[in-house]
Structure formats: C-alpha cells, structure tokens
Design an enzyme around this catalytic site. Sequence first.
Site, mmCIF file in Angstrom:
data_model
loop_
_atom_site.group_PDB
_atom_site.id
_atom_site.type_symbol
_atom_site.label_atom_id
_atom_site.label_comp_id
_atom_site.label_asym_id
_atom_site.label_seq_id
_atom_site.Cartn_x
_atom_site.Cartn_y
_atom_site.Cartn_z
ATOM 1 C CG ASP A 528 -1.895 1.001 1.388
ATOM 2 O OD1 ASP A 528 -2.235 1.614 0.368
ATOM 3 O OD2 ASP A 528 -2.371 1.227 2.525
ATOM 4 C CD GLU A 531 -0.257 5.545 -3.666
ATOM 5 O OE1 GLU A 531 0.320 5.799 -2.597
ATOM 6 O OE2 GLU A 531 -1.066 4.631 -3.813
ATOM 7 C CG ASP A 604 -8.123 4.877 1.046
ATOM 8 O OD1 ASP A 604 -7.974 3.633 0.976
ATOM 9 O OD2 ASP A 604 -7.304 5.620 1.609
HETATM 10 C C1 NOJ Z 1 -4.576 3.273 2.863
HETATM 11 C C2 NOJ Z 1 -5.221 2.164 2.125
HETATM 12 O O1 NOJ Z 1 -5.793 2.603 0.933
HETATM 13 C C3 NOJ Z 1 -6.237 1.493 3.027
HETATM 14 O O2 NOJ Z 1 -6.847 0.439 2.343
HETATM 15 C C4 NOJ Z 1 -5.560 1.016 4.291
HETATM 16 O O3 NOJ Z 1 -6.517 0.458 5.144
HETATM 17 C C5 NOJ Z 1 -4.872 2.179 4.994
HETATM 18 N N1 NOJ Z 1 -3.947 2.804 4.079
HETATM 19 C C6 NOJ Z 1 -4.120 1.731 6.240
HETATM 20 O O4 NOJ Z 1 -3.114 0.865 5.887
#
Ligand code: NOJ
Length: 966
Positions: A528, A531, A604
């Site tokens: 995660d 970017e 998200d």
């Molecule tokens: C951002 C991610 O997009 C999300 O899915 C994750 O739960 C949080 N970071 C925490 O790791």
Amino acid sequence: MRLLSSLVLLIAAPAALAVKSQDFKTCSQSAFCRRGRALADRAELSTSWVSPYSVTPSSISISPQQASFTAAVKSSLYPDINFGLDVRVHKDGVVRVRMDEVGGLRKRYDEAASWALVAEPDISQDIKWTVSASDVRAVYGDRKEIEVVVSFEPLKVALYRDGIEQVVLNGRGLLHMEHFRAKAAVAEDAPPAADDAQVVMQTNPRAWFEGEEEDGYWEEKFNTWTDSKPKGPESLSVDITFPNHGHVYGIPQHATRLSLPTTRGADAHYSDPYRLYNADVFEYLADSPMSLYGSIPVMHAHSAQSTVAVFHAVASDTWIDVARPAPGATETHWVSESGILDLFIMPGPTPDAVFGQYARLTGTPALPAQWALAYHQCRWNYISSDDVRDVQRRFDEADMPVDVFWLDIEYAEEHKYFIWDKKTFPDPVDMTHDVEAIGRKMVVIVDPHLKRADNYPVYKEARDRGVLVKSSGGENDFEGWCWSGSSAWMDFFNPGSWEWWKTLFQTQPRGDGWTWTESTVDTYIWNDMNEPSIFNGPEISMPRDSIHYGGWEHRDLHNINGMLLPNLTSQGLMARTNPPKRPFVLTRSFYAGSQRFGAMWTGDNLGTWEHMAVGVRMVLVNNIGGFSFAGSDVGGFFGNPDPEMLVRWYGVGVFSPFFRAHAHIDTKRREPYLLDEPYKSIVRSMLRLRYSMLPVWYTAFREASVTGVPVLRPHYVAFPRDEAGFALDDQYFLGSSGLLVKPVTEKGVTETAVYLADDEVYYDYFTHHAYRGASAGGKYVTVPAGLEEIPLFVRGGSIVPTRERPRRSSPLMKYDPFTLRVALSTGGTARGELYLDDGETFAHEEGQLVWREFSARTDGSARVVRIGSRDLAARKPAEAVDGVALAQYDGANVYARTIADVRVERVVVLGLAARPTSVRAGGDELQWEYSSGTAADDKTQGTASVLVIKDPGVGVAADWEIVVEA
Ligand code: NOJ
C-alpha cells in the site's frame, strides 16, 4: 488586443475546487501543463500554425536487416539543438516512435520502457522502408492494408489502414520537446513583450511557440512547497489524433466513465485534462479527471470499423486533453513534465488484436493462484490473533465461504512492517497455521516507508546498504512522514536493493541479515502507500527534486516508482519455496506492466452509491489497460453502509476479478455474518455463487494470461461493431464464458434495463427466463433486480462449468464434481471451455493442466442434440504465449491423473425445442427431468425449457458424448 496575455489569464482562472482536491494541482497550478495548454491555445487561434520540427532527409539511416530507421530532427526555432528520431515496426505490426534530445546539456529520462516492457520487442525483418523527397513509408499487413508514413516537413507520423487515417502524431503541430538550456542564457535571450500575435510570430517565433514568459521554468511553488528545478524546463508535448474514431478508452486510473468524456472544446465535459500522476487522493471524487493511485498511459480508440491504440512509455506527471472536433473523430494532447517521446502505435484492427499487441509489449496478467480469486476478508484492523481466529470461527458458523484473512498496518509494532506487535499478536505463526488449516491464507501489509529507528532491522539494513531515496541534492537520505512517523523510503531503482529485499521474505534464518522467520510460506503480501504516499509531501507524495539511483529526479520516474515494490515483493514470495508457488501481492499504485505482478484495487472509495457505480467502471477500465486483476473495497472504505448498500456491494464484488471486503479503522464492524436476515442469507448465496463460478473465473484468467484479452469485457469488446454499446459501462461479459452481468449500484431498485446487443437468446442464470435480443442496433429488456437478485444472463450458445457444493474455502473444492449449464443458441448449438491446473504452482508451464472444450451440436432436424467434451490443449500445441507448456502437453499428465475421478454430476440444458424421448451416454439411458417452459420455439420471451441430466457418469477431464433425442 493583447492576444497572448489574455490567453494566459484565461488558463490561469481558478478551476472549481472540489472536496479535498486542494491538496492536488489543477492544470493551471502546474507550470508545464499551463505551458502545454497555452501552446494548444495558440495553435488553435492561429490560421498559419506550423510545427517547427522537421526531419533532416539526408540524415536518414535505414537498418539493412530490420524495419527500423533513425533520423535527425531539427526545430526551426532552435537550429543549434539536435534531436534524434528512431522509428521501428515490430514483427506484429506495432510501430514504435522514439525521439530524444541528442548532445544536449543533460540527458532526458529514457528508462520508462525498460520497466514497462516484458522484453525488447522483435523488429520485423520483412517490412521495408521507402524513402522519398518528402517522407519515409512502409506498407505491411496480410493484405498490405497498413501504411505508416513519416513526413519530413513538418515532422508527422501517420498510420493508415485501407487508406484511412487511423492515428496521427503531430498532425496539429503540438509536438514540443523543451530542450535543456542554461538559466542565464535564456534570461538574456528573453523575448520582448509584444501586443500583436502576428508581430510576435514574425519578430519572435520562439515566443509565439513557447510563450512570452518563462512560466515556471526554474522553480515552482504549490501550497507551502517549492520545487527547485535544477534541470529547468524539459516538458514534452505531443498531439495524437484519431481522425476516424469517436470513442477513446483507457488511461487508467480515473473515476470516470469508460468512454472518456471530453476535456477541451466548446462541449468539454471536464475543465481539466486527465492527469496521470500517482497520488493518494483522500476521499476522491466519483466523477473527475483527477489522477489517482496508478497510471497506465495506454489509450484505445474505437469505431465500428476499427480499433487502434497508443501506449506512451513516459513516467513523469502527464496531462491528457481529449476533444471531439467532430462526431467520429477524437483529438488528444499529451503533456508530460519530462522524459523522451517513446510511443507505441498499435494498429488493431479489433479490440482483441489491440489487447494482444499491448500484451506482447508489457506482458499478460500473471495467472493468479486459484484461491486468490475467492473471497478475501479485510479490515483496518483485525486487532489481535484472537480476533483473527474469532472472525474465522464466525464465518464457519455462518456457513460463509472465505479464503483469505488480511492484516492491515496495526499488526506491526510502531508500524515497522514485518515486526509483529507481540502485545496483540503474540503467536503469529500459530495464528497463521490456524488459518491455513483448511487451505486458507493470510495476507499481511508491507508498505514502502521504513520507520527511521535503529531497532528496526529492515530500515537499518536498507540505510547501511545505501538503498534509500535521497533528498534534493542527493547527499542525505530523504526523510518524510507516514504511518510510521519519521520515515525513509526504499529506492527500488537501486539494483543493490533487489536481492536483499527478496531475502526478507525468507521464512528461515539467514546468517548475514534479517529474514521474516515469523511468517509462513502461505503468508502473502499487500503493498500500500506506494505512489508513494507521504503525508507531509507536496501533493501527499515525494518532492519531485528527490534523487533516485542513477541521479534521476523523482519527477522523471514518479509513475513507475509504485510498480517496483510489488515486482520485487512477488519475486521474494516466489523465492521462499523450491519449487516456487505462485505469489500474491496486492498493490495500490501501478503502471503499465504491473499486471505481471499481482492484483490492484481502487483505493479508498467512499461508502456511497456513486462510488459503488464508478468502481465498476474503474475496474472495467483497468481491464482495458491490461490489468484485469482488479476490484474495489466491498462495502466502501469510508462510512457505514446500510444493509441494502452492503448487499449490493457484495453483488458488485462477486463479479469483480478481485473480491475483497475492506473498511476504515473508524467504521463499525461489518463482516457479512453480522448482518440480520434476510441480508445475511442473501450475502451467503452471493458468496456461494462466487465459489461456484471459480472455474469460470479461473478459465477467464487463464485466457487473459495467454492472450491479453481481459477478464471483464465491456460491450464494445464483445460486440465491436455495435455502436449502441460503445459507451456502455454498467454491464459486461465475464471472459469468453457468455455470462453477462449488470450489477445493481442504485438504491431501491426492483428492476433494471439490460442491453442485449444481438439477435440471440439470453437466459436468466437463476430463473431460466429467456430474453431475445434484436438483430439491428440491439435492444433493452427490463429484468427483475430486487435485492436478492443479480441480473445475470447466459448468452445462448454458451456452456458454463460450475462447482456447486458449498465449501468453507476454495482448496476444499479441489475434487468436487462439476455442473455444466448448456445454454442453447437460437440455432440449437453451444460451446464452452474449462481450464484447470493445480492452482498454486508453476507446473502448468510444463504442461500439467487440463483444458477442455464442451460443445452441443444439433443435427439438421434439431431432434438430436449431441453434447460432448474433448481435449482442447491437445489441439492447440503451439498456442501463442505459453506455446512451451502446450508443446510439452500430454493428455495423461500428472495433474490430469489427479482429477481422473472428478465427475460431471449434472448437465442442465436450456432451450431444447421439445421434450426428449431419450438421453444416453455410451449407449446407456441416463436419469433426467424435463420441464417444458413457456418460451416459444424460437426462444422468444418466456421461461426456457430445462433438461436436467443427473449424474451422467462422465469425467470432467475425459472425452465423452451425451445424445439427447426428441
Ligand atoms: C490506505 C489504504 O488505501 C487502506 O486500504 C488502508 O486500510 C490504509 N492505508 C491503512 O493501511
């Protein structure tokens, strides 16, 4: 009128700001994008605009062996600056056009393709260039239908098919490669301001082309940040026109429609261009051209006659304007902050041909482990080992299948990834083994930011090896803020990081470094924030003047950065065992080629109906961009969906290639077993539906992994000539299975309209109601879509293999029998495929697989229907990408023998014209039931006839024939 100045004012007007978008630049806040759009504006207003770039004819050098040539390019504005052009035609007809500055003050970043391409493409040895006084051209294709023409003055590249222009580069004269220059020299050279455009053009053509002012050449401010630009201006503008294509698709990732709305011209739908700049956009908008987490610079252009595509291997911030100057024509303008021109033109002529051409460039999607296609349960966070065990127990008690439990960042002590927080996870290996007991897996998050703490071995080793990103100037390790507080970032461009990073995933101790001994070989990884997301950085990311391996600035390679983490992580997972198992890595950030390393999700999203709907589109677009293994957070990341919304979200997830529920840490628990009735039973049925269809998904993924044709296929892919379907993006086909689905993404729906593109019968998967399409222009039918219903149809002419025994996890289905749904076409025929292998190793690459073709044929009188199964692998010994596997194929291979006893337990035949008099296999009469239905003989609307053949005594991997006589 002060023409030029008024233009500057026009483009500097603030765009409407939307929620949370203040953290991210609009085009008018980005100097090179402003310059690019201003260039397009000046060209638009001028009647005499001519590109200053031209090929020097005497410089052309044609390779004697191959279809490639190089040439010098000059800009009339800068006679002392040299550019080099390299044009080549690949064996499959793809044209690659490269242009770079030669002998400049610095070197432009030219490595994007080396990360994206799966291999250096083979250049044709058959195609020949012909040089004339005005151009170089080559004619090729089976019918000599394709012609590529590189014109000299001005430089223009055009691809024709059957004499019709398909793709034109620099046809509008917007090509501009800002050469490297010395700051002082440019200042002295600064053009005088002038009021009149014609005067400017004549007295100062550079200003006419580049603008009167040095707009953001040497420094740029955004919010509280200043981007030092030590290299000065180096942007790249290029126009790409599709004069005969009215729809363009692709360039993920944006929250928008499949057929890209316009961004320029009188009817522009968006005011900003589409942007490709990987970014962690908090609470992103559900309808916007803003950039999101990943970038794939590939665009398809489509019409009823033709599909073509372009892939621009550029890795810097890129803005793309789309305009429709006339119906049936599309103009695009690509402006990148840095990098060389490296454009691949894919000649099509069909969507499938383009998918193949792109897959030969950047690779096909990796064939996932079969369990990875099952249901994944995630949440930020399952807070302890006992919590994980409890969630697993409750799924089992609720009779809900699930294959994977996920752990988000809170498993890690102080967010030091890999290091378990022993207060809450005292027994990680035992916990993982408990999950693995019935074949389930764990996925654990590992982000690319490393907490700067001496007691964190991963950070310490990275620092000591010198494999961290450096801050501007290149002296010190870059420091920024993320989940783990003050952090450093891995520089995966540094080859010194590669082997080391892979060793971290070893489950055994290693003498000279840290390894993850507190994990198992069934622990898989979620990457995660790659970017990269940096909380205190410009646009929530890394300052562009940070320095990577080789001295490259972050701006040059930003969009590739996120792809390297899953690349190396997946290699690390494979290296854990010998022989290797297929890896699973989920990534948020991606680039062209990321499909080779795992799955992605749309980040998200919000728990809203709009986000649910746009998620379906985003996943479709990702499929068009070559990256089929995609999904969105089921339930929506933010918010607390009500039961209706949650149920519908499961309906979306069941038909997404990647199917995972996930939720923000502040949301209420919403595991499906917590639902009240009837919602709980509806979701249980949906989960079981997904599991029953795993053979369909796996077969579709296998096809994508061989051909590059995506797993999800929107209408224009399935029916490339049917204009009425070109913009459809809320219903789609699943692989070649003939399954058509329209997930419901609106509140309170009880019925919905489904588009049927052709004169064929479509059977409701559940009720067997038959709907008939129309021959010309398709037809909408209204179908039931209550909360417990997913509009799902089998197109007549398809055979769908499923496994219908409810199980707790997919590995438990290994030896389960199959059901075949034979959906007869209006002509009484059908066909389908089934691909199987061990689902977890690479033995299929040595021919350890089963690939069957099922068919139903009817004799002329339609009184006899013969349903059969035959070996397809044996018939396709040289199939394209995995020709090696099939060359070694033996029908009695080890894997095939393991499923020799796996039966077909039921054959369901839809749409027989009359009640059978006998149903036989190998001469024996079988057990069967028949209901005649109400549909007319020609299968127009009504319930279809259904023949259920019980336990026909045939093996799924064997040759057989069932004869139905009426
Ligand atoms: C951002 C991610 O997009 C999300 O899915 C994750 O739960 C949080 N970071 C925490 O790791």
